[in-house]
Design a protein around this motif. Structure first.
Motif, PDB file in Angstrom:
ATOM      1  N   SER A  75       0.630  -1.896   0.209  1.00  0.00           N
ATOM      2  CA  SER A  75       0.302  -0.092   0.124  1.00  0.00           C
ATOM      3  C   SER A  75       0.829   1.463  -0.063  1.00  0.00           C
ATOM      4  CB  SER A  75      -0.794   0.219   1.290  1.00  0.00           C
ATOM      5  OG  SER A  75       0.236  -0.187   2.783  1.00  0.00           O
ATOM      6  N   SER A  76       2.447   1.450   0.096  1.00  0.00           N
ATOM      7  CA  SER A  76       2.936   2.401  -0.028  1.00  0.00           C
ATOM      8  C   SER A  76       2.291   3.375   1.280  1.00  0.00           C
ATOM      9  CB  SER A  76       3.325   3.665  -0.712  1.00  0.00           C
ATOM     10  OG  SER A  76       3.938   2.890  -2.171  1.00  0.00           O
ATOM     11  N   PHE A  77       1.935   2.261   2.797  1.00  0.00           N
ATOM     12  CA  PHE A  77       1.973   2.946   3.486  1.00  0.00           C
ATOM     13  C   PHE A  77       0.354   3.873   3.584  1.00  0.00           C
ATOM     14  CE2 PHE A  77       5.647   1.318   4.825  1.00  0.00           C
ATOM     15  CZ  PHE A  77       5.350   0.969   6.761  1.00  0.00           C
ATOM     16  N   ASN A  78      -0.428   3.582   2.676  1.00  0.00           N
ATOM     17  CA  ASN A  78      -1.165   4.648   2.378  1.00  0.00           C
ATOM     18  C   ASN A  78      -2.365   4.263   2.917  1.00  0.00           C
ATOM     19  OD1 ASN A  78      -3.406   6.081   1.284  1.00  0.00           O
ATOM     20  ND2 ASN A  78      -3.036   5.443  -0.873  1.00  0.00           N
ATOM     21  N   VAL A  79      -3.336   4.975   3.843  1.00  0.00           N
ATOM     22  CA  VAL A  79      -4.303   4.398   5.279  1.00  0.00           C
ATOM     23  C   VAL A  79      -5.763   4.210   4.436  1.00  0.00           C
ATOM     24  CG1 VAL A  79      -3.293   5.133   6.640  1.00  0.00           C
ATOM     25  CG2 VAL A  79      -4.345   7.225   5.596  1.00  0.00           C
ATOM     26  N   MET A  80      -5.615   5.090   2.830  1.00  0.00           N
ATOM     27  CA  MET A  80      -6.497   5.159   1.936  1.00  0.00           C
ATOM     28  C   MET A  80      -6.548   3.504   1.253  1.00  0.00           C
ATOM     29  SD  MET A  80      -7.150   8.870   1.043  1.00  0.00           S
ATOM     30  CE  MET A  80      -8.016   9.197   0.044  1.00  0.00           C
ATOM     31  N   ALA A  81      -5.563   2.609   1.034  1.00  0.00           N
ATOM     32  CA  ALA A  81      -5.472   2.018   0.456  1.00  0.00           C
ATOM     33  C   ALA A  81      -6.216   1.416  -0.119  1.00  0.00           C
ATOM     34  CB  ALA A  81      -3.752   1.522   0.090  1.00  0.00           C
ATOM     35  N   GLN A  82      -7.279   1.261  -1.354  1.00  0.00           N
ATOM     36  CA  GLN A  82      -8.449  -0.105  -1.683  1.00  0.00           C
ATOM     37  C   GLN A  82      -8.113  -0.638  -2.908  1.00  0.00           C
ATOM     38  OE1 GLN A  82     -12.281   1.257  -1.245  1.00  0.00           O
ATOM     39  NE2 GLN A  82     -11.894   1.336   1.477  1.00  0.00           N
ATOM     40  N   SER A  83      -7.858  -2.075  -3.327  1.00  0.00           N
ATOM     41  CA  SER A  83      -7.978  -3.097  -3.752  1.00  0.00           C
ATOM     42  C   SER A  83      -8.946  -3.784  -5.199  1.00  0.00           C
ATOM     43  CB  SER A  83      -7.062  -4.015  -4.128  1.00  0.00           C
ATOM     44  OG  SER A  83      -7.574  -4.849  -3.388  1.00  0.00           O
ATOM     45  N   LYS A  84      -9.018  -3.258  -6.048  1.00  0.00           N
ATOM     46  CA  LYS A  84     -10.312  -3.644  -6.794  1.00  0.00           C
ATOM     47  C   LYS A  84     -10.710  -4.627  -6.397  1.00  0.00           C
ATOM     48  CE  LYS A  84      -7.404  -5.494 -11.154  1.00  0.00           C
ATOM     49  NZ  LYS A  84      -7.416  -5.347 -12.659  1.00  0.00           N
ATOM     50  N   VAL A  85      -9.974  -5.782  -6.091  1.00  0.00           N
ATOM     51  CA  VAL A  85     -10.143  -7.095  -5.378  1.00  0.00           C
ATOM     52  C   VAL A  85     -11.112  -6.674  -4.159  1.00  0.00           C
ATOM     53  CG1 VAL A  85      -9.160  -8.088  -6.823  1.00  0.00           C
ATOM     54  CG2 VAL A  85      -8.263  -7.356  -5.059  1.00  0.00           C
ATOM     55  N   GLY A  86     -10.458  -5.789  -3.427  1.00  0.00           N
ATOM     56  CA  GLY A  86     -11.799  -5.485  -1.768  1.00  0.00           C
ATOM     57  C   GLY A  86     -10.704  -5.746  -0.847  1.00  0.00           C
ATOM     58  N   ALA A  87      -9.421  -6.066  -0.895  1.00  0.00           N
ATOM     59  CA  ALA A  87      -8.489  -5.433  -0.031  1.00  0.00           C
ATOM     60  C   ALA A  87      -8.565  -4.191   0.070  1.00  0.00           C
ATOM     61  CB  ALA A  87      -7.303  -6.215  -0.090  1.00  0.00           C
ATOM     62  N   SER A  88      -8.503  -4.235   2.053  1.00  0.00           N
ATOM     63  CA  SER A  88      -7.755  -2.590   2.101  1.00  0.00           C
ATOM     64  C   SER A  88      -6.984  -2.227   3.251  1.00  0.00           C
ATOM     65  CB  SER A  88      -9.607  -2.753   3.032  1.00  0.00           C
ATOM     66  OG  SER A  88      -9.534  -0.664   2.606  1.00  0.00           O
ATOM     67  N   GLY A  89      -6.238  -0.899   3.225  1.00  0.00           N
ATOM     68  CA  GLY A  89      -5.701  -0.828   4.555  1.00  0.00           C
ATOM     69  C   GLY A  89      -3.771  -0.988   4.016  1.00  0.00           C
TER      70      GLY A  89
END
Length: 462
Positions: free
Chosen positions: A236-250
Motif C-alpha cells: 500500500s505504500s503505507f497509504n491508509v486509504m489504499a483499497q484494491s479493486k478486488v476488495g483488499a483494504s488498509g
C-alpha cells in the motif's frame, strides 16, 4: 516496430524501448495489468512535520522466530525479479507505464509516458481514458511486431538480418528453440502494464513515519523479524486509504474473509484500515503461517497466496526454493502476483535501506500523535471535526477505520467505539468535558493527560 525505432513519439506519448534492464511490477492487478492511475494519499506531506530519514536497523534479531544472518538476502535465482521491482520503486514514476513480459521480467517492451491531469487540464476520468487508450495502442503495436518476428521465424529467414534490438529479443524469447516463441509471447496476458511507483514509494517513506515505530514494537512483541514490517511498502505504500479493486483494504491489504478472525468489520468501522490493529492481526498471521512452513521466503509468499496453498506446492515439488516453484507450478493458480510477492518485498527492503541512493532528499513524517478515546454514547463525525479545525482529511488520517457512512453523517459512532484525537487536542477535549456537569451534578475530573479517556454518560463533545 522495435527494429525500426528505438524511441520516438507515438500516439502523443513518448515511448522508449528497453531491453536487458530487469524490472518487476507492483502487484495490484495480478496477472492482469495494474490500474493506469494510483490511489491518492489522505493528506499532503507537511514540511513542518518531518524527521530525517535514517536507514533501518535490523541487527540483534538472532532470537526472532526463524531468523538467521542472511534470512532476507536476494538469492541469485531471483535477482532479475528483484531488480525489476527496484526499478519500479526507484526509477519509474506513476506517470510512466512499463509494458513487459510476465514470464521473463528482463524483457521490457516499452516505457510509455502517460498524460496527467496537470498537463492536459482534463478531469481524472478523462485522463484515465486517455491513459488506457495510449497503453492499448502500444500493446497492439507490440503484438503486431512480435507476430512480424514470428513470420520471420516461420520463413526461416536469417536472424542476423534483423535490427540489433530484435536480435536481442530473439535471444530472450527463443532460447529453447520453440518454433512458436513469438506467438506464445502475445498470448493471454503475457504483455502486462506496470505503472512506475517511484513517487508513491517516496511518499510511502514519508507516511511510514506515522506508524513505523509502533509497528516495529508490535512485531518485537510477537518475536517476528523487523524486515516484515516493511511489507506495507509493497501492499500500500503505507497509504491508509489504499483499497484494491478486488476488495483488499488498509496498509496490510487484508481481504474481508481473511481479516474477520482478527479484526472487527461492521457498518461503523473497518479495522483493516486501523494501521495498528491491522498490524497486530498481520503479526498473528505471520506467526501462524511460519508455524506451517518454517521458511521465511515461502511464509512471505504464503501471506499473499495462502499458507495452505504454498505448503501444498512445496510438498508437491519437494522443494522450498521459490524460484523452482515459480518455474514448475501451474501459473493459472500460482499467478503473477504470488510469484512476484517475495521479490517485490526484497526490492522494497533494498530501496528503503538505501533511500538516499535512490531519492534526492528522503524524509519520514513525525509519528502521528493520536490518543484513543473510548465513547460510551453515540458521537457524530461533525463533532469530531471540531478537534481537527474542521479539516475532514486530517481527521480521516487519524481515524481511517471509520466508514464512509459515518464520515458522511449518515451514522453516528456508537458507544463503546474509539476515536483518535491529536495529542495536543486531548487537553481541549478534557477541558470541554470539565465544563459540563454530569447528571448527578458532578464535573468530570479525568483530565487530558490521560492517554485514554472515557466519555461519561451524559457528556458530549460539542
Amino acid at each position: 516496430w522495435f527494429g525500426v525505432v528505438a524511441g520516438g513519439w507515438r500516439s502523443g506519448w513518448y515511448v522508449s524501448i528497453v531491453f536487458g534492464a530487469a524490472l518487476v511490477s507492483t502487484l495490484a492487478g495480478g496477472a492482469n495489468s495494474t490500474p493506469v492511475l494510483l490511489e491518492a494519499f489522505a493528506v499532503e506531506r507537511d514540511k513542518n512535520l518531518i524527521r530525517p530519514w535514517t536507514p533501518p536497523d535490523y541487527s540483534g534479531q538472532e532470537k526472532k522466530i526463524g531468523y538467521k544472518p542472511g534470512s532476507f538476502t536476494v538469492p541469485d535465482s531471483l535477482k532479475e525479479r528483484v531488480q525489476f521491482w527496484i526499478d519500479v520503486y526507484a526509477k519509474y514514476d506513476s506517470n510512466q507505464g512499463i509494458l513487459h513480459d510476465t514470464e521473463d521480467l528482463a524483457i521490457i517492451y516499452g516505457v510509455v509516458s502517460l498524460p496527467t491531469v496537470e498537463a492536459t487540464g482534463l478531469t481524472l476520468r478523462e485522463v484515465e481514458k486517455l491513459r488506457s487508450r495510449a497503453v492499448d495502442n502500444e500493446r497492439k503495436k507490440i503484438k503486431s511486431h512480435l507476430m512480424f518476428l514470428q513470420s520471420w521465424l516461420d520463413e526461416k529467414r536469417p536472424v542476423a538480418e534483423l535490427a540489433p534490438v530484435d536480435q536481442e529479443l530473439w535471444k530472450k524469447l527463443c532460447t529453447t528453440g520453440n518454433s512458436h516463441c513469438f506467438r506464445n509471447a502475445v498470448s493471454g496476458d503475457r504483455i502486462r502494464l506496470q505503472l512506475g511507483q517511484k513517487d508513491h514509494f517516496e511518499k510511502g517513506l514519508y507516511y511510514s513515519g506515522w506508524y513505523i515505530d509502533e509497528i516495529e514494537d508490535i512485531f518485537d512483541e510477537y518475536q517476528l523479524p523487523l524486515e516484515l514490517t516493511r511489507l506495507p511498502f509493497v501492499e500500500s505504500s503505507f497509504n491508509v486509504m489504499a483499497q484494491s479493486k478486488v476488495g483488499a483494504s488498509g496498509i496490510w491489504q487484508f481481504m474481508r474473509y481473511t481479516a474477520r478472525p482478527y479484526l472487527r468489520i461492521d457498518k461503523y468501522k473497518d479495522e483493516r484500515n486501523d494501521p495498528l490493529k491491522a498490524t497486530r492481526a498481520a503479526a498473528k498471521m505471520f506467526r501462524f503461517i511460519y508455524s506451517q512452513i518454517e521458511h521465511w521466503p515461502l511464509a512471505v509468499t504464503g501471506y499473499n497466496y495462502g499458507p495452505a496453498g504454498i505448503k501444498r506446492l512445496s510438498q508437491k515439488y519437494k522443494t522450498t526454493d521459490l524460484a523452482e516453484l515459480i518455474k514448475n507450478a501451474n501459473h493459472s493458480r500460482f499467478g503473477f502476483a504470488s510469484q512476484n510477492f517475495y521479490a517485490s518485498f526484497l526490492a522494497a527492503l533494498e530501496v528503503e535501506k538505501n533511500a538516499d541512493k535512490y531519492y534526492k532528499q528522503p524524509v519520514r513524517s513525525l509519528a502521528l500523535s493520536g490518543r484513543p478515546v473510548l465513547l460510551p454514547k453515540a458521537v457524530a463525525w461533525k463533532e469530531i471535526l471540531t478537534y481537527f479545525a474542521n479539516d475532514s482529511a486530517l481527521a480521516y488520517s487519524y481515524n481511517p477505520y471509520l466508514t464512509a457512512r459515518v464520515r458522511r453523517g449518515t451514522l453516528s459512532i456508537p458507544a463503546g467505539y474509539e476515536i483518535y484525537l491529536p495529542k495536543d487536542k486531548v487537553a481541549m477535549f478534557g477541558k470541554d468535558l470539565k465544563e459540563r456537569e454530569s447528571p448527578n451534578g458532578q464535573v468530570s475530573r479525568q483530565i487530558a493527560s490521560s492517554s485514554h479517556y472515557t466519555v461519561r454518560k451524559g457528556e458530549t463533545l460539542g
